[in-house]
Design a protein around this motif. Structure first.
Motif, mmCIF file in Angstrom:
data_model
loop_
_atom_site.group_PDB
_atom_site.id
_atom_site.type_symbol
_atom_site.label_atom_id
_atom_site.label_comp_id
_atom_site.label_asym_id
_atom_site.label_seq_id
_atom_site.Cartn_x
_atom_site.Cartn_y
_atom_site.Cartn_z
ATOM 1 N N ILE A 1 -9.781 -1.308 1.864
ATOM 2 C CA ILE A 1 -9.366 -2.645 1.415
ATOM 3 C C ILE A 1 -8.327 -3.222 2.370
ATOM 4 N N PHE A 2 -7.407 -2.372 2.812
ATOM 5 C CA PHE A 2 -6.361 -2.840 3.716
ATOM 6 C C PHE A 2 -6.948 -3.262 5.073
ATOM 7 N N LEU B 1 0.832 -1.205 0.000
ATOM 8 C CA LEU B 1 0.000 0.000 0.000
ATOM 9 C C LEU B 1 0.868 1.257 0.000
ATOM 10 N N PHE C 1 -2.381 -4.012 -5.104
ATOM 11 C CA PHE C 1 -1.754 -2.709 -4.872
ATOM 12 C C PHE C 1 -0.578 -2.485 -5.827
ATOM 13 N N PHE D 1 -8.487 2.565 -0.719
ATOM 14 C CA PHE D 1 -7.357 1.673 -0.476
ATOM 15 C C PHE D 1 -7.232 1.338 1.013
ATOM 16 N N TRP E 1 -1.837 -1.821 -9.314
ATOM 17 C CA TRP E 1 -2.307 -0.433 -9.459
ATOM 18 C C TRP E 1 -1.115 0.500 -9.741
ATOM 19 N N SER E 2 -0.043 0.329 -8.983
ATOM 20 C CA SER E 2 1.157 1.149 -9.207
ATOM 21 C C SER E 2 1.706 0.929 -10.611
ATOM 22 N N THR F 1 -9.867 8.077 -3.344
ATOM 23 C CA THR F 1 -9.052 6.909 -3.693
ATOM 24 C C THR F 1 -8.287 6.398 -2.479
ATOM 25 N N LYS F 2 -7.784 7.339 -1.688
ATOM 26 C CA LYS F 2 -7.025 6.964 -0.498
ATOM 27 C C LYS F 2 -7.907 6.187 0.498
ATOM 28 N N ASP G 1 2.404 7.224 -6.615
ATOM 29 C CA ASP G 1 1.500 8.338 -6.901
ATOM 30 C C ASP G 1 2.175 9.676 -6.595
ATOM 31 N N VAL H 1 1.963 2.086 -3.409
ATOM 32 C CA VAL H 1 0.956 2.819 -4.189
ATOM 33 C C VAL H 1 1.088 4.314 -3.930
ATOM 34 N N TRP H 2 1.179 4.686 -2.644
ATOM 35 C CA TRP H 2 1.277 6.108 -2.305
ATOM 36 C C TRP H 2 2.589 6.712 -2.812
#
Length: 721
Positions: free
Chosen positions: A109-110, A83, A151, A106, A154-155, A102-103, A90, A86-87
């Protein structure tokens, strides 16, 4: 008991720990760096808990429930690291925090992923550890990798989107090259997960791959020196693009400037040459000589600007060929002695008699370098003398000669502090004292570059208020050691005989067509070749040229490039398609004199290239090069033009004048053929040109093919004046 290989996990823990220490002291605490640091910490914790689980169930020293917690934390910290990836990606791409919606998604989901392992403590959903210490994967265990894998995916998608051509990297810290590297490192992480799930379930390798990816990222994406290098490369690429654009813009400007200035200058120099040839009035001849001097000065300035452009763009070339050095020296005397005489300066050219005469080198550039220095000496010498000493030293093999040229003057001299500025572009020295002297400050710069291109050098010695001494060395190959002999005697003979112009060739049977939309340029062309007795037809457009070629064959065609409607290149293409000038030399006649112009026109299909302003010697040389020898008389004196009887001259000047206005070039040509034996005619295409002519001239008749309103307006303007 099931055995697991934890070697890779231990390496991952050590690697992550070293990485944390390194980035703590080497990197600034930027937003992306903070996220990256947390990603490394979470990845290391995940590896620690995953490794601890294996150790504890192999050596049961802690309660079973605690081992459940430790193993679950290994999964959770692994997902947390994914996760944070991902951040980080971004933040790296967008340079700002992820959108709030979006944050939250995620994070939700976590949290659900964490609750899954809480539920596993009550109902086996992912794994089971029994009393004997056996670890068993159950239920949805293989799918637990889907969340961290999602995750990472997505990245990966974010990076791929940023690589698309229609996307732009928004944040100044990264480039497409860096994003490409990020994709590779994400691929390493995914590869570790796939290997552990599908190929080697007992080899714990996923954290090792993610740690390796983090290590690569820190050097490729976060290392300051690397970032600075990438930024420098991007800035250099942008600077190169800007420089190329500026160079193209400068070349386009120089091409246009050359054409716009050379076109009227061609008419000025050409008409002036005809006055000098034909005028018997001493006063008019003196005026014409002044015009020629001023025109040549302007032309020299234009050529200097074009030459420095060639040198700076790296397109100035040395074109070597065999030549006679005595011929170069003769040309230099012809082109410089008169200027010295006009200023009442003593002029000397001393040449060593043992200097080899037949050399191999760039004759044009040798002449140009010498002319620049000698003219510079004459320009800045108000009184006294200008002396040129030419000598040479043969090499040990005798195959080359180092030509030494000394130019000594008694001019104004150069201040010591100004000597270092002497060979800099657009630098003129002592402007207050030299403000009345015409120049661009380019001559010596060009000379220095030319001499260096010929493996030579140039030096200067000067005393302010006393004079200067320029010394040039140029290395040339020796073709024949025959010495130049007594050049002083040749010079005395040259100075004793001031020859009037005589044509290099007489060719009364030769037929030449010259095409130019400027009537004055046509007059200049015809006037310059008057003594050659060549039969010259003129056309003012590409269409008129084609019409004439369909009816008559010519020995040479001189074709102007920049014309309305059909330009020179388009007219040439039509000739080739219609096959109406096969085998006939077509020479481009244009004011485009920038670097590469000759090669450009030859590549377009022209036989050769003649720049404007037209130099009579160059024009006659083109005729000698391309006319059939059978058309040129071997004894030009036998075909000398008879003097025009006085009554013919009176009859010529007593003709009535007419101006003919017609938009059709063909009609104008026909009218000219009909009227030229009876009237002194001027032929124009539109009323505006006719008005401009009538403002300065009087005519007896106006012949116009137009509607009544145009005719009435012209009549009214003429009667009103």
């Amino acid at each position: 008991m099931q055995e697991f290989n934890i070697c890779y996990q231990i390496v991952a823990i050590i690697l992550s720990f070293i990485m944390l220490i390194y980035i703590q002291f080497q990197y600034k605490n930027s937003a992306s760096m903070q996220t990256f640091r947390w990603m490394v910490i979470l990845n290391m914790l995940g590896a620690i808990f995953d490794t601890s689980t294996v150790v504890f169930y192999a050596y049961p020293v802690i309660p079973l429930w605690l081992n459940y917690v430790i193993n679950s934390m290994g999964f959770i910290f692994g997902a947390a690291a994914a996760l944070s990836l991902v951040w980080y990606i971004d933040a790296l791409i967008n340079g700002k925090s992820m959108k709030k919606g979006t944050k939250i998604l995620f994070i939700g989901i976590f949290v659900a992923y964490c609750l899954l392992f809480v539920a596993n403590a009550f109902e086996p959903l992912v794994f089971v550890i029994d009393e004997a210490g056996t670890y068993t994967r159950v239920g949805i265990h293989p799918y637990t990798f889907c969340i961290p894998g999602g995750f990472i995916l997505w990245s990966f998608v974010c990076c791929v989107r940023q690589m698309l051509p229609d996307k732009a990297v928004l944040h100044s810290r990264v480039s497409r090259r860096q994003i490409f590297f990020a994709l590779i490192f994400l691929g390493i992480t995914v590869a570790g997960i796939v290997i552990q799930i599908l190929l080697c379930p007992n080899i714990l390798i996923n954290y090792f791959c993610s740690s390796l990816a983090c290590l690569c990222m820190v050097f490729a994406l976060e290392t300051p020196d690397y970032n600075r290098l990438l930024q420098t490369l991007e800035e250099l690429e942008e600077a190169r693009y800007v420089a190329e654009s500026a160079t193209k813009a400068k070349s386009d400007f120089l091409a246009n400037m050359s054409h716009e200035i050379r076109t009227p200058l061609n008419a000025i120099i050409g008409m002036d040459e005809m006055i000098l040839r034909e005028s018997g009035d001493e006063r008019l001849t003196r005026y014409a000589q002044d015009i020629r001097s001023a025109s040549n000065t302007l032309l020299a300035i234009i050529n200097d600007i074009l030459d420095i452009s060639k040198i700076e763009s790296g397109k100035m070339e040395i074109v070597d060929s065999n030549y006679h050095f005595s011929s170069v020296l003769n040309d230099i005397v012809n082109m410089t002695r008169k200027r010295a005489n006009d200023k009442e300066l003593a002029y000397e050219m001393n040449v060593a008699p043992d200097l080899p005469n037949y050399l191999f080198g760039d004759e044009i550039r040798v002449r140009q370098a010498m002319l620049n220095v000698i003219n510079n000496a004459i320009k800045y010498t108000p009184h006294g003398k200008v002396i040129t000493n030419v000598s040479g030293t043969l090499s040990d093999t005798g195959k080359t000669v180092d030509i030494k040229i000394e130019v000594i003057d008694t001019g104004i001299g150069i201040r010591e502090e100004d000597l270092k500025k002497l060979f800099k572009t657009f630098q003129r020295l002592d402007l207050q004292k030299n403000r009345t002297i015409v120049g661009t400050g380019l001559g010596l710069v060009i000379t220095k570059r030319l001499v260096e291109m010929m493996n030579g050098s140039i030096e200067v010695e000067s005393e302010y208020g006393v004079g200067s001494k320029f010394t040039m060395h140029m290395v040339q190959r020796v073709v024949d050691r025959t010495p130049i002999g007594d050049f002083a005697e040749t010079l005395r003979a040259l100075m004793a005989s001031e020859k009037k112009y005589t044509a290099k060739l007489i060719a009364p049977m030769a037929k030449v067509l010259v095409v130019d939309d400027n009537d004055m340029n046509l007059q200049v062309f015809v006037g310059l070749l008057k003594q050659t007795q060549i039969r010259i037809d003129t056309a003012t457009s590409g269409e008129e040229c084609l019409a004439m070629l369909r009816k008559k064959r010519y020995d040479i065609i001189f074709l102007d490039q920049m014309m309305p409607e059909l330009d020179g290149t388009q007219t040439l293409e039509r000739m080739r398609v219609e096959r109406i000038a096969d085998g006939t030399p077509v020479i481009a006649l244009t004011a485009d004199a920038i670097v590469g112009a000759r090669e450009k026109y030859i590549a377009r299909g022209f036989t050769d290239y003649l720049p404007k302003p037209i130099v009579c010697e160059d024009l006659e040389q083109k005729l000698l090069d391309y006319l059939s020898p059978a058309l040129i008389l071997k004894d030009p004196k036998a075909a000398a033009l008879p003097e025009k009887p006085e009554e013919d001259a009176v009859r010529e000047t007593s003709k009535e004048s007419v101006i003919v206005i017609d938009a059709s070039p063909e009609n104008l040509r026909q009218q000219k053929q009909k009227l030229q034996s009876v009237y002194n005619g001027t032929y124009v295409k539109d009323a505006q040109k006719a008005k401009q002519y009538l403002e300065k001239h009087e005519v007896d008749y106006i012949l116009v093919r137009a509607d009544r309103s145009v005719l009435e307006r012209l009549s009214a303007e003429q009667s009103g004046e």
